[in-house]
Design a protein around this motif. Structure first.
Motif, PDB file in Angstrom:
ATOM      1  N   LEU A   1       2.512   1.739  -3.438  1.00 59.47           N
ATOM      2  CA  LEU A   1       1.628   2.269  -4.472  1.00 59.47           C
ATOM      3  C   LEU A   1       1.335   3.744  -4.246  1.00 59.47           C
ATOM      4  O   LEU A   1       1.308   4.538  -5.186  1.00 59.47           O
ATOM      5  N   VAL A   2       1.113   4.101  -2.983  1.00 59.93           N
ATOM      6  CA  VAL A   2       0.835   5.503  -2.672  1.00 59.93           C
ATOM      7  C   VAL A   2       2.033   6.367  -3.017  1.00 59.93           C
ATOM      8  O   VAL A   2       1.908   7.474  -3.519  1.00 59.93           O
TER       9      VAL A   2
ATOM     10  N   THR B   1       0.834  -1.202   0.000  1.00 60.65           N
ATOM     11  CA  THR B   1       0.000   0.000   0.000  1.00 60.65           C
ATOM     12  C   THR B   1       0.868   1.251   0.000  1.00 60.65           C
ATOM     13  O   THR B   1       0.653   2.176  -0.806  1.00 60.65           O
TER      14      THR B   1
ATOM     15  N   TRP C   1      -6.609  -1.814  -5.327  1.00 63.05           N
ATOM     16  CA  TRP C   1      -5.836  -2.512  -4.304  1.00 63.05           C
ATOM     17  C   TRP C   1      -6.614  -2.570  -2.989  1.00 63.05           C
ATOM     18  O   TRP C   1      -6.677  -3.617  -2.341  1.00 63.05           O
ATOM     19  N   THR C   2      -7.235  -1.458  -2.617  1.00 65.07           N
ATOM     20  CA  THR C   2      -8.015  -1.418  -1.375  1.00 65.07           C
ATOM     21  C   THR C   2      -9.165  -2.415  -1.429  1.00 65.07           C
ATOM     22  O   THR C   2      -9.420  -3.150  -0.471  1.00 65.07           O
TER      23      THR C   2
ATOM     24  N   LYS D   1      -5.192   2.751  -6.558  1.00 66.41           N
ATOM     25  CA  LYS D   1      -5.275   2.582  -5.101  1.00 66.41           C
ATOM     26  C   LYS D   1      -6.621   1.964  -4.716  1.00 66.41           C
ATOM     27  O   LYS D   1      -6.692   1.124  -3.814  1.00 66.41           O
ATOM     28  N   ASP D   2      -7.683   2.381  -5.387  1.00 68.38           N
ATOM     29  CA  ASP D   2      -9.010   1.836  -5.086  1.00 68.38           C
ATOM     30  C   ASP D   2      -9.076   0.341  -5.383  1.00 68.38           C
ATOM     31  O   ASP D   2      -9.671  -0.435  -4.623  1.00 68.38           O
TER      32      ASP D   2
END
Length: 247
Positions: A104-105, A101, A117-118, A114-115
């Motif tokens: 990626l950020v 995380t 991955w979340t 990001k969405d």
């Protein structure tokens, strides 16, 4: 203790106070509720009334119908939040989740990546099929992001292995681009992972209609798919970043 567990326990206590003649903290209730209802992995575990009671006035109208006594209301809330709190208290820590995380950020500003991955992380436990779909979506999005950055055209309908071939060319990740046997093996393994994730998504995810004979994926299948997708996404962005710095 996770932040999410603290949020859910705090919200339960706000409801308990409202239900038993205590303070009514509507502002914090609404803030916490808005945050919690967006967490995909616990939606199915939350009390049903929680989804419909958007403020404490609505909750008060509901809870006073459930029991005339404070003790009855306490028991009702304890039972209603039992499943979600038990799940969060026993949720295993996965250090790689935070590692990927943060990676990626730090490397990309595309919110849709990001969405994806979340969603993949949140769905592993309760929605394995959805997690597998999100894992592939993550990698497709990463590949398209890199191809766009290099100005390489592609068909939006291209499958993941086709997109990855384009990325391999841009980032020099084909086994044939290297002479060392160990790197050839590793990069060949990366290609196998991409092919496998594409295949498992087509066979086991919720992206297509299901046959009664189709195998239903388990939590461990989703865990594997999500972990592999996250690791590959991190590797691709790390390589992309390296190429950017050395152009």
């Amino acid at each position: 203790m996770s932040d999410l567990l603290v949020d859910v326990e705090t919200l339960k206590n706000i409801l308990l106070s409202c239900a038993t003649g205590g303070a009514s903290d509507n502002k914090n209730y609404r803030l916490l509720r808005d945050r919690i209802v967006k967490v995909e992995k616990i939606k199915k575990l939350l009390p049903r009334f929680f989804m419909s009671c958007r403020n404490l006035d609505e909750f008060w109208g509901y809870i006073k119908q459930q029991s005339p006594s404070y003790q009855g209301r306490r028991d009702f809330l304890r039972e209603g939040f039992h499943d979600v709190l038990t799940y969060l208290e026993n949720e295993p820590d996965t250090p790689s989740d935070d590692l990927i995380t943060n990676s990626l950020v730090g490397k990309v500003n595309a919110i849709y990546i990001k969405d994806a991955w979340t969603k993949a992380l949140e769905r592993r436990e309760l929605d394995p099929e959805g997690a597998i779909t999100s894992a592939r979506t993550l990698l497709e999005s990463v590949c398209k992001y890199i191809l766009d950055d290099y100005g390489i055209e592609y068909d939006d309908k291209s499958e993941l292995p086709q997109l990855y071939k384009g990325v391999q060319k841009c980032l020099k990740l084909s086994p044939d681009d290297h002479t060392e046997d160990i790197f050839k093996q590793i990069l060949g393994g990366c290609t196998s992972i991409i092919t496998g994730l594409g295949a498992v998504r087509n066979k086991l995810s919720d992206a297509h209609g299901r046959s009664p004979k189709m195998i239903k994926p388990s939590k461990r299948h989703a865990q594997l798919a999500v972990n592999l997708a996250g690791t590959m996404a991190d590797f691709l962005f790390s390589t992309w970043e390296f190429r950017q710095d050395n152009m």
